[in-house]
Write a protein that holds these residues in place. Structure first.
Motif, short mmCIF file in Angstrom:
data_model
loop_
_atom_site.label_atom_id
_atom_site.label_comp_id
_atom_site.label_asym_id
_atom_site.label_seq_id
_atom_site.Cartn_x
_atom_site.Cartn_y
_atom_site.Cartn_z
N GLY A 90 0.79 -1.23 0.00
CA GLY A 90 0.00 0.00 0.00
C GLY A 90 0.82 1.27 0.00
N ASP A 91 2.02 1.23 0.58
CA ASP A 91 2.87 2.42 0.67
C ASP A 91 3.95 2.47 -0.41
N SER A 92 3.90 1.53 -1.35
CA SER A 92 4.96 1.46 -2.35
C SER A 92 4.64 2.33 -3.56
N HIS A 93 5.70 2.78 -4.23
CA HIS A 93 5.56 3.59 -5.44
C HIS A 93 6.14 2.88 -6.67
N ALA A 94 6.91 1.82 -6.46
CA ALA A 94 7.47 1.04 -7.56
C ALA A 94 7.95 -0.29 -7.00
N VAL A 95 8.06 -1.26 -7.92
CA VAL A 95 8.61 -2.57 -7.57
C VAL A 95 9.86 -2.81 -8.41
N LEU A 96 10.93 -3.17 -7.73
CA LEU A 96 12.16 -3.61 -8.39
C LEU A 96 12.24 -5.12 -8.16
N PHE A 97 11.91 -5.88 -9.20
CA PHE A 97 11.87 -7.34 -9.09
C PHE A 97 13.17 -7.90 -9.65
N GLU A 124 -1.61 -2.31 -8.30
CA GLU A 124 -2.15 -1.93 -9.61
C GLU A 124 -1.62 -0.56 -10.02
N GLY A 125 -1.09 -0.47 -11.24
CA GLY A 125 -0.59 0.79 -11.76
C GLY A 125 0.81 1.17 -11.32
N VAL A 126 1.40 0.37 -10.43
CA VAL A 126 2.75 0.67 -9.92
C VAL A 126 3.79 0.25 -10.96
N PRO A 127 4.76 1.12 -11.28
CA PRO A 127 5.81 0.74 -12.23
C PRO A 127 6.62 -0.46 -11.72
N VAL A 128 7.01 -1.32 -12.66
CA VAL A 128 7.77 -2.52 -12.31
C VAL A 128 9.04 -2.56 -13.15
N LEU A 129 10.17 -2.59 -12.47
CA LEU A 129 11.45 -2.78 -13.14
C LEU A 129 11.95 -4.17 -12.81
N VAL A 130 12.13 -5.00 -13.83
CA VAL A 130 12.67 -6.34 -13.63
C VAL A 130 14.16 -6.28 -13.93
N GLY A 159 -1.02 -2.21 -18.61
CA GLY A 159 -1.55 -1.05 -17.90
C GLY A 159 -0.58 -0.43 -16.92
N ARG A 160 0.65 -0.86 -16.93
CA ARG A 160 1.65 -0.26 -16.06
C ARG A 160 2.98 -0.18 -16.80
N ASP A 161 3.85 0.69 -16.32
CA ASP A 161 5.20 0.79 -16.89
C ASP A 161 6.01 -0.42 -16.45
N VAL A 162 6.58 -1.12 -17.42
CA VAL A 162 7.41 -2.29 -17.12
C VAL A 162 8.65 -2.20 -17.99
N ARG A 163 9.80 -2.48 -17.39
CA ARG A 163 11.04 -2.52 -18.15
C ARG A 163 11.93 -3.63 -17.61
N VAL A 164 12.74 -4.18 -18.49
CA VAL A 164 13.72 -5.20 -18.10
C VAL A 164 15.11 -4.65 -18.39
#
Length: 200
Positions: A90-97, A124-130, A159-164
């Motif tokens: 709930g408090d996150s702004h992005a995920v670095l996976f 939902e909608g949170v940017p994800v960098l793999v 529906g979200r920003d995703v980059r590898v």
């Protein structure tokens, strides 16, 4: 008068603060990457890779970038610790996976965990960098394998920003680009996920 000055001081000394969750399987290289990010940002510290132990709980590093604070939260990736991840969503702004690109035999497990994260409504909608980690030891096909992993669940990530990106916690390759990408996407997404504020 004091109230006016005090309010102005608080306004001019506040910093927007963004939370990045560092998630992935145990042994993927999350903590090593975090230590290298800390070293690149501050020029000091940075634990030697051979001394890094598996994370139990959470490691937190704050990085100042463009008059903003990016708080990286490295959460333990062992199967029995993944249950605590949701308390930070709930408090996150992005995920670095982080995916261990040198461990082909755990790619399917990593895919399953990433797919589960993509289905979480709080993300939902949170940017994800793999990040395909361990690029210093992985073979040249490893980054492509991680990209294929992400492409295979593209519908769920829609529906979200995703980059590898490829990266190494040993030599720091790819980490400046990774942090820059995360910050730019969190700023773009701030109307949907406003930052917290802190003072310096």
């Amino acid at each position: 008068m004091f109230t006016l000055v005090s309010g102005a001081y608080r306004y001019f000394t506040r910093l927007d603060e963004y939370n990045v969750l560092i998630l992935g399987l145990d042994g993927a290289g999350k903590t090593t990457l975090l230590e290298r990010i800390k070293h690149q940002a501050t020029g000091v510290g940075g634990m030697a890779p051979e001394k890094i132990q598996p994370t139990v709980g959470v490691n937190i590093v704050k990085v100042h970038r463009q008059r903003r604070v990016v708080r990286f939260m490295d959460l333990g990736g062992q199967k029995d610790l993944r249950g605590i991840w949701s308390s930070y969503f709930g408090d996150s702004h992005a995920v670095l996976f982080v995916v261990d690109s040198a461990s082909a035999d755990r790619m399917e497990e990593a895919k399953g965990v990433l797919l589960d994260l993509a289905r979480q409504t709080e993300l939902e909608g949170v940017p994800v960098l793999v990040l395909a980690s361990k690029q210093d030891v992985a073979d040249v096909k490893a980054l492509l394998a991680v990209k294929e992993l992400v492409n295979s669940i593209a519908d769920t990530l829609d529906g979200r920003d995703v980059r590898v990106l490829g990266a190494s916690g040993i030599d720091g390759a790819g980490l400046h680009e990774a942090v820059d990408w995360l910050l730019s996407r969190m700023l773009e997404n701030s109307p949907a996920r406003p930052p917290a504020t802190s003072s310096y």
